[in-house]
Design an enzyme around this catalytic site. Structure first.
Site, PDB file in Angstrom:
ATOM      1  N   ASP A 312       0.839  -1.191   0.000  1.00 44.75           N
ATOM      2  CA  ASP A 312       0.000   0.000   0.000  1.00 44.75           C
ATOM      3  C   ASP A 312       0.878   1.247   0.000  1.00 44.75           C
ATOM      4  OD1 ASP A 312      -2.362   1.822   0.783  1.00 44.75           O
ATOM      5  OD2 ASP A 312      -3.275  -0.168   0.788  1.00 44.75           O
ATOM      6  N   HIS A 361      -3.603   6.413   3.003  1.00 45.00           N
ATOM      7  CA  HIS A 361      -4.431   5.256   2.652  1.00 45.00           C
ATOM      8  C   HIS A 361      -3.968   4.018   3.411  1.00 45.00           C
ATOM      9  CE1 HIS A 361      -5.851   1.872   0.091  1.00 45.00           C
ATOM     10  NE2 HIS A 361      -6.828   2.681  -0.281  1.00 45.00           N
ATOM     11  N   SER A 531     -11.477  -0.720  -0.138  1.00 45.11           N
ATOM     12  CA  SER A 531     -10.124  -0.679   0.433  1.00 45.11           C
ATOM     13  C   SER A 531     -10.137  -0.935   1.929  1.00 45.11           C
ATOM     14  CB  SER A 531      -9.473   0.687   0.165  1.00 45.11           C
ATOM     15  OG  SER A 531      -9.087   0.815  -1.176  1.00 45.11           O
TER      16      SER A 531
END
Length: 587
Positions: A312, A361, A531
């Site tokens: 990620d 994120h 996600s």
């Protein structure tokens, strides 16, 4: 009987630089001698090849424009390209090309009036250029495109640190460079060569291309090499020119593809910078969910650990959130070129062991995994940062991360990202197969574009439709109310409107959000998307594996999943992960 391209001189129209796909002419049957009917007075100049085989093309008059001829050499031998005027006089200097792609350029004003002839001469090699239908691998070829004044441009660029083998005489020097995108904004202007065969002759194949090496990875489980392609050249055609040599050297076991751009937030327009996960302004309806007080877990270091790799954007290691990750640092003896004990993971962009989250994120993904984990077995999180502040990763970074995760024996690999493609990316499939053979289970997000993955496949999510992966890979959609209604009935299972779906391609749906610490502040926020749904499953799967070592994802689903007719046609077997297995941070 000679084919038309061996008796008649074809005319190549100029390509439009506004069109990303060139107008190509392809020469095949390279082992055969031509029998052209040559223009009057041209037989001597065009036939004078000193015993070499040759091919001819006619080009329209370029006028006063700069002439750019693109040469794609899949012939397995060196070619020499030379332009001629109608008078038989040579135009410009000859271009000798041993690499798979290059250009012949005539500056503006240096071309004579009238049409031109392009002669491509080469030494015939019947041993490799003459392949019957039973021979494995693509047929050798030469392809040509031509432009006036301009070629297709770049759709942008990505700034990234690389080992400067291509741009410096100091091969171990690191430097931040601009990686230009291709014309269509789907890839960088690079090609990726990869193999999951540890005995593969990758270096010989790379050398045969004649292209500069920009980045390379030779790991114990696989190899990945990024080759620079000159701006303006077509990636797919250049990649096609590489394939005959690969088949000749290695028998067709390697893969070549563009260096795809992978975007966390805009997978349909991956060259667009920026973005973030949407989130609820109010606390979502979470009363039916398990609660977490946010305290660091207490692990028994005498028990076998679980290793979860998260590919990620890294993790927030600032003062407000650092304590959350300390107990989960990687502590195993196995180390690789990049992953070292007592580190959080690796930053493939800045090339260091501090994968700081700039896209905001990876922090949410990692916290969601940690929220779900309740076992006393130590949890080691390996944060493999390949997405930068723009939310963009290269295909090269994703493949290397997968091989690294497999090398350290990750029990679960979380991939909350994907790339749209009609066909499965062969290099990604090879890396995933390697990870599975190493004992990993993989969890990936379905995507947030409201698409049916059966008709618009996103990878790696769509691999869940393949029978050989169903015991090892889970693709996760989202369910939950679309409106901000704190009184919504969460037992009314409905797929979230943004979620991708597919009866064969999506394994199950999980809740749409989890409470996670905000990057930089630590306060609880509720981001939305597949996600987040994916790491809900990842954390619970790791927790289950602590008590069921060797278990498959099929057995995991049998233990936890339920079905809802509301998910008919949207998830495999109408399956979803019930709310009482979704833990959120509420404090």
């Amino acid at each position: 009987m000679p084919s038309d391209q061996l008796t008649q001189i074809p005319t190549l129209p100029y390509s439009d630089p506004r069109d990303c796909t060139p107008r190509l002419y392809a020469f095949n049957e390279l082992d055969r001698q031509p029998h052209y009917t040559l223009p009057r007075g041209m037989a001597g100049p065009l036939d004078a090849t000193d015993g070499l085989t040759y091919r001819l093309l006619e080009l329209p008059a370029p006028g006063r424009s700069t002439l750019i001829v693109q040469l794609y050499n899949g012939s397995l031998t060196e070619i020499t390209a030379q332009l001629f005027a109608q008078t038989g006089q040579t135009v410009g200097k000859p271009k000798r090309l041993a690499a798979v792609a290059g250009k012949l350029i005539v500056p503006a004003g240096e071309s004579p009036d009238g049409r031109l002839y392009l002669r491509i001469a080469y030494r015939s090699r019947p041993d490799v250029q003459q392949r019957d239908d039973d021979t494995k691998g693509p047929q050798p070829f030469i392809r040509v495109a031509a432009y006036l004044d301009a070629e297709p441009g770049s759709a942008g660029s990505l700034r990234q640190r690389v080992y400067d083998r291509c741009y410096s005489e100091e091969p171990d020097r690191q430097q931040k460079i601009e990686l230009p995108f291709d014309c269509g904004g789907k890839a960088t202007q690079r090609l990726i060569l990869s193999s999951c065969d540890t005995e593969y002759e990758m270096r010989e194949w790379v050398k045969s291309t004649g292209l500069p090496v920009v980045e390379e990875y030779y790991g114990p489980l696989g190899s990945v090499v990024a080759l620079g392609v000159e701006p303006g050249l077509d990636l797919n055609t250049t990649g096609g020119a590489i394939e005959p040599a690969e088949s000749d050297i290695n028998g067709g076991e390697g893969t070549v593809s563009p260096d795809y751009l992978i975007n966390l937030f805009k997978p349909q327009a991956p060259a667009q910078n920026g973005g973030q996960l949407p989130r609820r302004d109010e606390r979502p309806p979470i009363d039916a969910l398990c609660k977490d007080d946010g305290k660091p877990p207490a692990f028994d270091q005498n028990l076998d650990p679980l290793v979860v790799a998260i590919i990620d954007s890294g993790v927030d290691d600032s003062q407000v959130n650092r304590d959350r990750w300390e107990a989960t640092r990687y502590r195993q003896r196995t180390e690789t070129e990049f992953i070292k004990p007592w580190k959080l993971g690796f930053d493939f962009l800045d090339k260091d062991g501090a994968p700081e989250d700039a896209a905001r994120h990876g922090t949410s993904v990692a916290a969601t995994v940690l929220n779900q984990y309740r076992s006393e077995h130590p949890l080691n999180l390996v944060h493999l940062k390949t997405f930068g502040a723009e939310g963009i990763s290269t295909y090269f970074g994703a493949l290397v991360s997968l091989y690294e995760a497999a090398t350290v024996g990750a029990d679960v690999i979380n991939m909350s990202w994907g790339v749209y493609s009609e066909r499965p990316p062969a290099g990604l499939e090879c890396a995933i197969t390697t990870a599975i053979k190493s004992g990993a289970r993989l969890v990936t997000s379905a995507g947030n574009d409201g698409k049916n993955l059966s008709s618009d496949p996103q990878w790696p999510a769509a691999f869940a439709a393949h029978a050989e992966y169903r015991k090892h890979l889970i693709t996760v959609a989202s369910f939950g109310p679309d409106k901000e209604d704190v009184h919504a009935d969460l037992n009314d299972i409905q797929l979230s409107s943004y979620s991708n779906y597919g009866a064969k391609t999506v394994t199950l749906a999980a809740f749409m959000t989890a409470g996670v610490p905000e990057h930089g502040t630590g306060r609880t926020i509720y981001p939305l998307g597949t996600s987040i749904s994916a790491p809900i499953v990842t954390g619970l799967l790791a927790n289950w594996l602590a008590d069921h070592p060797g278990g498959t994802v099929t057995e995991f689903c049998d233990a936890f999943c339920q079905t809802s007719p509301n998910l008919s046609g949207q998830t495999s077997g109408e399956r979803y992960l019930p709310l009482d297995h979704s833990t959120v941070l509420v404090s």
